[in-house]
Design an enzyme around this catalytic site. Structure first.
Site, mmCIF file in Angstrom:
data_model
loop_
_atom_site.group_PDB
_atom_site.id
_atom_site.type_symbol
_atom_site.label_atom_id
_atom_site.label_comp_id
_atom_site.label_asym_id
_atom_site.label_seq_id
_atom_site.Cartn_x
_atom_site.Cartn_y
_atom_site.Cartn_z
ATOM 1 N N HIS A 177 -3.408 7.000 2.269
ATOM 2 C CA HIS A 177 -3.771 5.687 1.732
ATOM 3 C C HIS A 177 -5.132 5.300 2.304
ATOM 4 C CE1 HIS A 177 -3.940 1.537 0.798
ATOM 5 N NE2 HIS A 177 -3.770 1.156 2.053
ATOM 6 N N ASN A 190 -10.165 -0.559 -0.448
ATOM 7 C CA ASN A 190 -8.711 -0.383 -0.463
ATOM 8 C C ASN A 190 -8.167 -0.973 -1.769
ATOM 9 O OD1 ASN A 190 -5.953 -0.582 -0.122
ATOM 10 N ND2 ASN A 190 -6.050 -1.407 1.964
ATOM 11 N N CYS A 193 0.816 -1.228 0.000
ATOM 12 C CA CYS A 193 0.000 0.000 0.000
ATOM 13 C C CYS A 193 0.843 1.269 0.000
ATOM 14 C CB CYS A 193 -0.958 -0.013 1.183
ATOM 15 S SG CYS A 193 -2.098 -1.414 1.120
HETATM 16 C C1 LIG Z 1 -10.072 -5.922 9.240
HETATM 17 C C2 LIG Z 1 -10.754 -4.899 10.123
HETATM 18 C C3 LIG Z 1 -11.787 -4.129 9.339
HETATM 19 C C4 LIG Z 1 -11.459 -5.627 11.265
HETATM 20 O O1 LIG Z 1 -12.036 -4.685 12.125
HETATM 21 P P1 LIG Z 1 -11.853 -4.821 13.702
HETATM 22 O O2 LIG Z 1 -12.610 -3.742 14.303
HETATM 23 O O3 LIG Z 1 -10.378 -4.881 13.965
HETATM 24 O O4 LIG Z 1 -12.564 -6.183 13.979
HETATM 25 P P2 LIG Z 1 -11.971 -7.492 14.658
HETATM 26 O O5 LIG Z 1 -11.012 -8.186 13.748
HETATM 27 O O6 LIG Z 1 -11.531 -7.153 16.053
HETATM 28 O O7 LIG Z 1 -13.294 -8.319 14.756
HETATM 29 C C5 LIG Z 1 -14.354 -7.963 15.618
HETATM 30 C C6 LIG Z 1 -15.437 -8.996 15.477
HETATM 31 O O8 LIG Z 1 -16.054 -8.868 14.196
HETATM 32 C C7 LIG Z 1 -15.985 -10.094 13.500
HETATM 33 N N1 LIG Z 1 -15.822 -9.814 12.061
HETATM 34 C C8 LIG Z 1 -14.672 -9.778 11.343
HETATM 35 N N2 LIG Z 1 -14.961 -9.513 10.068
HETATM 36 C C9 LIG Z 1 -16.290 -9.380 9.987
HETATM 37 C C10 LIG Z 1 -17.163 -9.096 8.936
HETATM 38 N N3 LIG Z 1 -16.742 -8.884 7.675
HETATM 39 N N4 LIG Z 1 -18.482 -9.014 9.187
HETATM 40 C C11 LIG Z 1 -18.962 -9.227 10.431
HETATM 41 N N5 LIG Z 1 -18.169 -9.499 11.467
HETATM 42 C C12 LIG Z 1 -16.853 -9.572 11.258
HETATM 43 C C13 LIG Z 1 -14.807 -10.826 14.090
HETATM 44 O O9 LIG Z 1 -14.923 -12.204 13.891
HETATM 45 C C14 LIG Z 1 -14.908 -10.431 15.523
HETATM 46 O O10 LIG Z 1 -15.883 -11.235 16.158
HETATM 47 P P3 LIG Z 1 -15.642 -11.766 17.656
HETATM 48 O O11 LIG Z 1 -15.516 -10.536 18.491
HETATM 49 O O12 LIG Z 1 -16.874 -12.572 17.915
HETATM 50 O O13 LIG Z 1 -14.389 -12.563 17.596
HETATM 51 C C15 LIG Z 1 -9.711 -3.913 10.736
HETATM 52 O O14 LIG Z 1 -8.926 -4.568 11.675
HETATM 53 C C16 LIG Z 1 -8.828 -3.281 9.704
HETATM 54 O O15 LIG Z 1 -9.263 -2.515 8.872
HETATM 55 N N6 LIG Z 1 -7.497 -3.546 9.745
HETATM 56 C C17 LIG Z 1 -6.558 -2.972 8.829
HETATM 57 C C18 LIG Z 1 -6.682 -3.646 7.538
HETATM 58 C C19 LIG Z 1 -5.937 -2.982 6.413
HETATM 59 O O16 LIG Z 1 -6.105 -1.837 6.177
HETATM 60 N N7 LIG Z 1 -5.113 -3.743 5.690
HETATM 61 C C20 LIG Z 1 -4.474 -3.319 4.506
HETATM 62 C C21 LIG Z 1 -3.097 -2.858 4.681
HETATM 63 S S1 LIG Z 1 -2.967 -1.145 4.918
#
Ligand SMILES: CC(C)(COP(=O)(O)OP(=O)(O)OC[C@H]1O[C@@H](n2cnc3c(N)ncnc32)[C@H](O)[C@@H]1OP(=O)(O)O)[C@@H](O)C(=O)NCCC(=O)NCCS
Length: 334
Positions: free
Chosen positions: A260, A290, A120
């Site tokens: 980004h 993204n 990214c």
């Molecule tokens: C991936 C992302 C959106 C997840 O959001 P989060 O707030 O961290 O959520 P978590 O991973 O803690 O998950 C919270 C809960 O939602 C659930 N969950 C994950 N994805 C889900 C989805 N698509 N829909 C519904 N629930 C979901 C998880 O299983 C978890 O459930 P639990 O509490 O029962 O275990 C976030 O971490 C993120 O954006 N990370 C950066 C990713 C990124 O930008 N990557 C590219 C490189 S720059």
């Protein structure tokens, strides 16, 4: 580092972009994995992504379309281009860079061309390379492209990644500045620890393709979203703040943060830590998700009409590797 006034300065003098027609909405994803529109919108800010559905077309197609958009707008003769850089993690082929193919297809027959892989942060790193080449005085016209067909490496059974990524391509033309606006300063860092948190496990020299790697689904993108989130906010905000501090800039001096587009919450938290008001933050994540290396040039392309000569912009990115950084530019044209 900040430059003295007698040096050649590099400036972005034109931009272009392309996203495929097909939209993959949150409602579509609800039918594919256990998720829902409300969760995706509130956790990421994303409502739809664009997907290059034609399986015969690859990242080069996105890059070529973006370049054609730029060439059409500028009437630039592609034969005058010296260098074409493609930032991507989804090259058409693992051996044979995508950039030479793109250069040939757009008629940049006098250019040399290569790819940059910094996930990214790829577009920002590539802009920095291009700025250095322009500042050297040896090159006059460089196309810097960020393009990724993320749908080719996303696992559409994994709800934690498939909601985030989309396909797209964007391009910026860099030339010697004619008005002393342009590339002002940069702050880049990396950390190899990051590869534990964001990777594609197989298909490289560490873990070549076998029937086992296929069965394990190791040819798809993997991420530990929570860890990536934390690193992204803290490092993008730190890099952005450093660049403001060492150039003596206060928040009122910055016209826009051009971050980004990883996650709306990452972007908002970064801006907050940099003491920048949310109305100074450019965003289009809602429509595209993204697009990895394409997010920043797509922002330039979408907001081109709002960018004015002399505007101070902080560009910031964070990505796999980990790679990250920020750059300060003054926009060079209206
Ligand atoms: C991936 C992302 C959106 C997840 O959001 P989060 O707030 O961290 O959520 P978590 O991973 O803690 O998950 C919270 C809960 O939602 C659930 N969950 C994950 N994805 C889900 C989805 N698509 N829909 C519904 N629930 C979901 C998880 O299983 C978890 O459930 P639990 O509490 O029962 O275990 C976030 O971490 C993120 O954006 N990370 C950066 C990713 C990124 O930008 N990557 C590219 C490189 S720059």
């Amino acid at each position: 580092m900040a430059q003295s006034s007698d040096q050649i300065k590099a400036a972005i003098t034109a931009v272009g972009g392309y996203v495929p027609e097909d939209r993959l909405t949150n409602q579509d994803l609800e039918k594919m994995v256990d998720t829902n529109d409300e969760w995706i919108k509130s956790r990421t800010g994303i409502e739809a992504r664009r997907i290059l559905k034609d399986s015969t077309k690859a990242t080069s197609y996105l890059a070529i379309k973006a370049c054609e958009n730029l060439l059409k707008k500028t009437q630039l003769d592609p034969k005058t281009i010296d260098l074409v850089i493609v930032a991507t993690i989804t090259p058409d082929l693992h051996v044979s860079a995508t950039a030479p193919y793109v250069a040939t297809q757009i008629g940049a027959t006098n250019a040399f061309a290569f790819d940059v892989q910094a996930a990214c942060s790829g577009f920002l790193y590539a802009l920095s390379i291009a700025a250095g080449k322009i500042e050297s005085g040896r090159y006059k016209k460089i196309l810097v492209i960020g393009a990724d067909k993320m749908s080719s490496i996303v696992d559409y059974t994994d709800r934690s990644t498939c909601i985030i990524f989309g396909d797209g391509g964007g391009v910026a033309l860099m030339e010697p500045s004619t008005n002393n606006f342009g590339w002002e300063d940069e702050y880049f860092r990396s950390s190899g620890e990051g590869r534990n948190y964001l990777n594609m496990k197989a298909g490289g020299s560490l873990c070549p393709t076998t029937s086992q790697t296929l069965a394990n689904r190791w040819h798809y993108l993997y991420q530990d979203g929570k860890s990536v989130f934390k690193y992204a906010v803290s490092e993008m905000a730190h890099a952005g703040s450093e660049i403001m501090k060492r150039n003596g800039l206060k928040n009122q001096d910055i016209k826009y943060l051009v971050p980004h587009q990883a996650n709306k919450r990452i972007i908002e938290a970064t801006a907050k830590r940099m003491n920048l008001e949310q109305d100074k933050v450019l965003m289009n994540i809602k429509d595209y998700g993204n697009t990895t290396a394409a997010t920043i040039p797509l922002l330039f392309n979408d907001f081109e009409a709002d960018l004015k000569k002399g505007d101070k912009l902080v560009l910031a990115a964070f990505g796999g590797g980990f790679t990250w950084g920020a750059a300060l530019i003054t926009w060079a044209y209206n």
